[in-house]
Write a protein that holds these residues in place. Structure first.
Motif, PDB file in Angstrom:
ATOM      1  N   TRP A  34       0.868  -1.291   0.104  1.00 49.30           N
ATOM      2  CA  TRP A  34      -0.069  -0.119   0.130  1.00 49.30           C
ATOM      3  C   TRP A  34       0.770   1.184  -0.163  1.00 49.30           C
ATOM      4  CZ3 TRP A  34      -5.036   0.502  -0.831  1.00 49.30           C
ATOM      5  CH2 TRP A  34      -6.039  -0.794  -0.437  1.00 49.30           C
ATOM      6  N   TYR A  35       0.513   2.118  -0.838  1.00 47.31           N
ATOM      7  CA  TYR A  35       1.233   3.576  -0.878  1.00 47.31           C
ATOM      8  C   TYR A  35       0.140   4.625  -0.583  1.00 47.31           C
ATOM      9  CZ  TYR A  35       5.285   1.049  -3.146  1.00 47.31           C
ATOM     10  OH  TYR A  35       6.414   0.125  -3.362  1.00 47.31           O
ATOM     11  N   ARG A  36       0.720   5.644  -0.317  1.00 43.17           N
ATOM     12  CA  ARG A  36       0.050   6.925  -0.158  1.00 43.17           C
ATOM     13  C   ARG A  36       0.689   8.057  -1.205  1.00 43.17           C
ATOM     14  NH1 ARG A  36      -1.794  10.476   4.879  1.00 43.17           N
ATOM     15  NH2 ARG A  36      -1.654  12.631   3.773  1.00 43.17           N
ATOM     16  N   GLN A  37      -0.134   9.044  -1.625  1.00 41.46           N
ATOM     17  CA  GLN A  37       0.403   9.827  -2.705  1.00 41.46           C
ATOM     18  C   GLN A  37      -0.646  11.292  -2.280  1.00 41.46           C
ATOM     19  OE1 GLN A  37      -0.340   9.713  -6.879  1.00 41.46           O
ATOM     20  NE2 GLN A  37       1.705  10.739  -7.442  1.00 41.46           N
ATOM     21  N   ASP A  38       0.265  12.125  -1.750  1.00 44.47           N
ATOM     22  CA  ASP A  38      -0.218  13.393  -1.796  1.00 44.47           C
ATOM     23  C   ASP A  38      -0.375  14.200  -2.999  1.00 44.47           C
ATOM     24  OD1 ASP A  38       1.020  13.192   1.363  1.00 44.47           O
ATOM     25  OD2 ASP A  38      -0.947  13.274   1.096  1.00 44.47           O
ATOM     26  N   PRO A  39      -1.483  15.262  -3.152  1.00 42.05           N
ATOM     27  CA  PRO A  39      -1.562  15.858  -4.260  1.00 42.05           C
ATOM     28  C   PRO A  39      -0.133  16.427  -4.719  1.00 42.05           C
ATOM     29  CG  PRO A  39      -3.486  16.352  -2.932  1.00 42.05           C
ATOM     30  CD  PRO A  39      -2.449  15.546  -2.291  1.00 42.05           C
ATOM     31  N   GLY A  40       0.041  16.121  -6.017  1.00 45.44           N
ATOM     32  CA  GLY A  40       1.299  16.596  -6.402  1.00 45.44           C
ATOM     33  C   GLY A  40       2.879  16.151  -6.082  1.00 45.44           C
ATOM     34  N   LYS A  41       2.599  15.054  -5.304  1.00 50.15           N
ATOM     35  CA  LYS A  41       3.683  14.435  -4.588  1.00 50.15           C
ATOM     36  C   LYS A  41       3.990  13.125  -5.286  1.00 50.15           C
ATOM     37  CE  LYS A  41       4.359  18.030  -2.015  1.00 50.15           C
ATOM     38  NZ  LYS A  41       5.558  18.968  -2.134  1.00 50.15           N
ATOM     39  N   SER A  42       5.017  12.565  -4.729  1.00 51.18           N
ATOM     40  CA  SER A  42       5.524  11.190  -4.960  1.00 51.18           C
ATOM     41  C   SER A  42       4.633  10.011  -4.174  1.00 51.18           C
ATOM     42  CB  SER A  42       7.024  11.065  -5.145  1.00 51.18           C
ATOM     43  OG  SER A  42       7.308   9.720  -5.360  1.00 51.18           O
ATOM     44  N   LEU A  43       5.004   9.028  -4.508  1.00 50.00           N
ATOM     45  CA  LEU A  43       4.405   7.939  -3.517  1.00 50.00           C
ATOM     46  C   LEU A  43       5.418   7.598  -2.323  1.00 50.00           C
ATOM     47  CD1 LEU A  43       3.143   7.635  -6.417  1.00 50.00           C
ATOM     48  CD2 LEU A  43       2.881   5.157  -5.848  1.00 50.00           C
ATOM     49  N   GLU A  44       4.588   7.374  -1.195  1.00 51.80           N
ATOM     50  CA  GLU A  44       5.199   7.145   0.038  1.00 51.80           C
ATOM     51  C   GLU A  44       4.574   5.489   0.325  1.00 51.80           C
ATOM     52  OE1 GLU A  44       3.944   9.381   3.150  1.00 51.80           O
ATOM     53  OE2 GLU A  44       4.653   8.198   4.630  1.00 51.80           O
ATOM     54  N   SER A  45       5.802   4.734   0.857  1.00 53.42           N
ATOM     55  CA  SER A  45       5.237   3.457   1.189  1.00 53.42           C
ATOM     56  C   SER A  45       4.730   3.211   2.405  1.00 53.42           C
ATOM     57  CB  SER A  45       6.482   2.577   1.122  1.00 53.42           C
ATOM     58  OG  SER A  45       6.333   1.172   1.654  1.00 53.42           O
ATOM     59  N   LEU A  46       3.490   2.761   2.566  1.00 49.52           N
ATOM     60  CA  LEU A  46       2.684   2.592   3.796  1.00 49.52           C
ATOM     61  C   LEU A  46       2.819   1.217   4.648  1.00 49.52           C
ATOM     62  CD1 LEU A  46      -0.614   4.338   2.972  1.00 49.52           C
ATOM     63  CD2 LEU A  46       1.225   5.294   4.432  1.00 49.52           C
ATOM     64  N   PHE A  47       2.352   0.261   3.785  1.00 55.06           N
ATOM     65  CA  PHE A  47       2.581  -1.227   4.132  1.00 55.06           C
ATOM     66  C   PHE A  47       3.108  -2.329   3.152  1.00 55.06           C
ATOM     67  CE2 PHE A  47       0.166   0.144   7.956  1.00 55.06           C
ATOM     68  CZ  PHE A  47      -0.541   0.781   7.888  1.00 55.06           C
TER      69      PHE A  47
ATOM     70  N   GLY B 106      11.109   8.357  -6.331  1.00 60.95           N
ATOM     71  CA  GLY B 106      11.725   9.732  -6.110  1.00 60.95           C
ATOM     72  C   GLY B 106      10.663  10.625  -6.039  1.00 60.95           C
ATOM     73  N   PRO B 107      11.239  12.008  -6.037  1.00 60.32           N
ATOM     74  CA  PRO B 107      10.148  13.064  -5.791  1.00 60.32           C
ATOM     75  C   PRO B 107       9.375  13.219  -7.259  1.00 60.32           C
ATOM     76  CG  PRO B 107      12.546  13.957  -6.190  1.00 60.32           C
ATOM     77  CD  PRO B 107      12.724  12.330  -5.916  1.00 60.32           C
ATOM     78  N   GLY B 108       9.861  12.802  -8.506  1.00 61.16           N
ATOM     79  CA  GLY B 108       9.381  12.714  -9.804  1.00 61.16           C
ATOM     80  C   GLY B 108       9.571  14.008 -10.480  1.00 61.16           C
ATOM     81  N   THR B 109       9.255  14.037 -11.835  1.00 59.88           N
ATOM     82  CA  THR B 109       9.590  14.971 -12.568  1.00 59.88           C
ATOM     83  C   THR B 109       8.110  15.294 -13.530  1.00 59.88           C
ATOM     84  OG1 THR B 109      11.814  14.594 -13.104  1.00 59.88           O
ATOM     85  CG2 THR B 109      10.465  15.874 -14.907  1.00 59.88           C
ATOM     86  N   ARG B 110       7.842  16.628 -13.152  1.00 57.82           N
ATOM     87  CA  ARG B 110       6.531  16.823 -13.994  1.00 57.82           C
ATOM     88  C   ARG B 110       6.790  17.408 -15.385  1.00 57.82           C
ATOM     89  NH1 ARG B 110       1.993  16.304 -11.917  1.00 57.82           N
ATOM     90  NH2 ARG B 110       2.719  16.341  -9.775  1.00 57.82           N
TER      91      ARG B 110
END
Lengths: 112, 114
Positions: A34-47, B106-110
């Protein structure tokens, strides 16, 4: 071909409420992420769930895996605004050529 | 600890222009590396993955290519961009045989193609 579905795709809920996001997949796998993504951001590993019956919890989120049903759930307890994000599940297909397959994501909005 | 870098963070390019996006990983050796694309409001599409230097597999045929000139460097390129290439490009790494382990992004490229 491995397919991963999530339900619902959009979820709007009030703070303090409980809800569950479902992730179904189409082929045998013992690994689900499971991953989380905040608007405009990358993915963060959750579980990371690595076996049938695995359960992981952090804060208000709890994830579980039923490999026989090919189902994982992400349960949200007493939601708060900070949990607003898009949540993705991903399945390891064991077929190296395919690697991770991500679900379409569930966009969660927690309203005050 | 491991870190992953991508640059540039944002890019606006005209149709038909070339593209080069770079991804580097620090703090680990021989990582598996991945390029994903995310269209606006959509899920992730795996574009390329690599298990080692000059070992790259393509998941989706298109006008993009990838190269891995060094162990911890992964480059995404195009000779001529299309409008449909616009999106959020994410690089990820993992360790473990067969690529079967948590992927860290990574932080990504838009990228916006006009």
């Amino acid at each position: 071909e491995l397919k991963v579905e999530q339900n619902p795709l959009f979820l709007s809920m009030q703070e303090g409420k409980n809800y569950t996001i479902y992730c179904n997949y189409s082929t045998t796998s013992d690994r689900l992420y499971w991953y989380r993504q905040d608007p405009g951001k990358s993915l963060e590993s959750l579980f990371v769930l690595l076996s049938n019956g695995a359960v992981k919890q952090e804060g208000r989120l709890m994830a579980s895996l039923d490999t026989k049903a090919r189902l994982s759930t992400l349960h949200i307890t007493a939601a708060v605004h900070d949990l607003s994000a898009t949540y993705f599940c991903a399945v390891d297909s064991y077929n190296y050529g395919q690697n991770f397959v991500f679900g379409p994501g569930t966009r969660l909005s927690v309203l005050p | 600890s491991q870190t992953i870098h991508q640059w540039p963070a944002t890019l606006v390019q005209p149709v038909g222009s070339p593209l080069s996006l770079e991804c580097t990983v620090e703090g680990t050796s021989n990582p598996n590396l991945y390029w994903y694309r995310q269209a606006a409001g959509r899920g992730l599409q795996l574009l390329f993955y690599s298990i080692g230097i000059d070992q790259i597999s393509s998941e989706v045929p298109q006008n993009l290519s990838a190269s891995r000139p060094q162990d911890r460097q992964f480059i995404l390129s195009s000779k001529k961009l299309l409008l449909s290439d616009s999106g959020f490009y994410l690089c990820a790494w993992s360790v473990g045989s067969g690529g079967t382990d948590t992927q860290y992004f990574g932080p990504g490229t838009r990228l916006t193609v006009l």
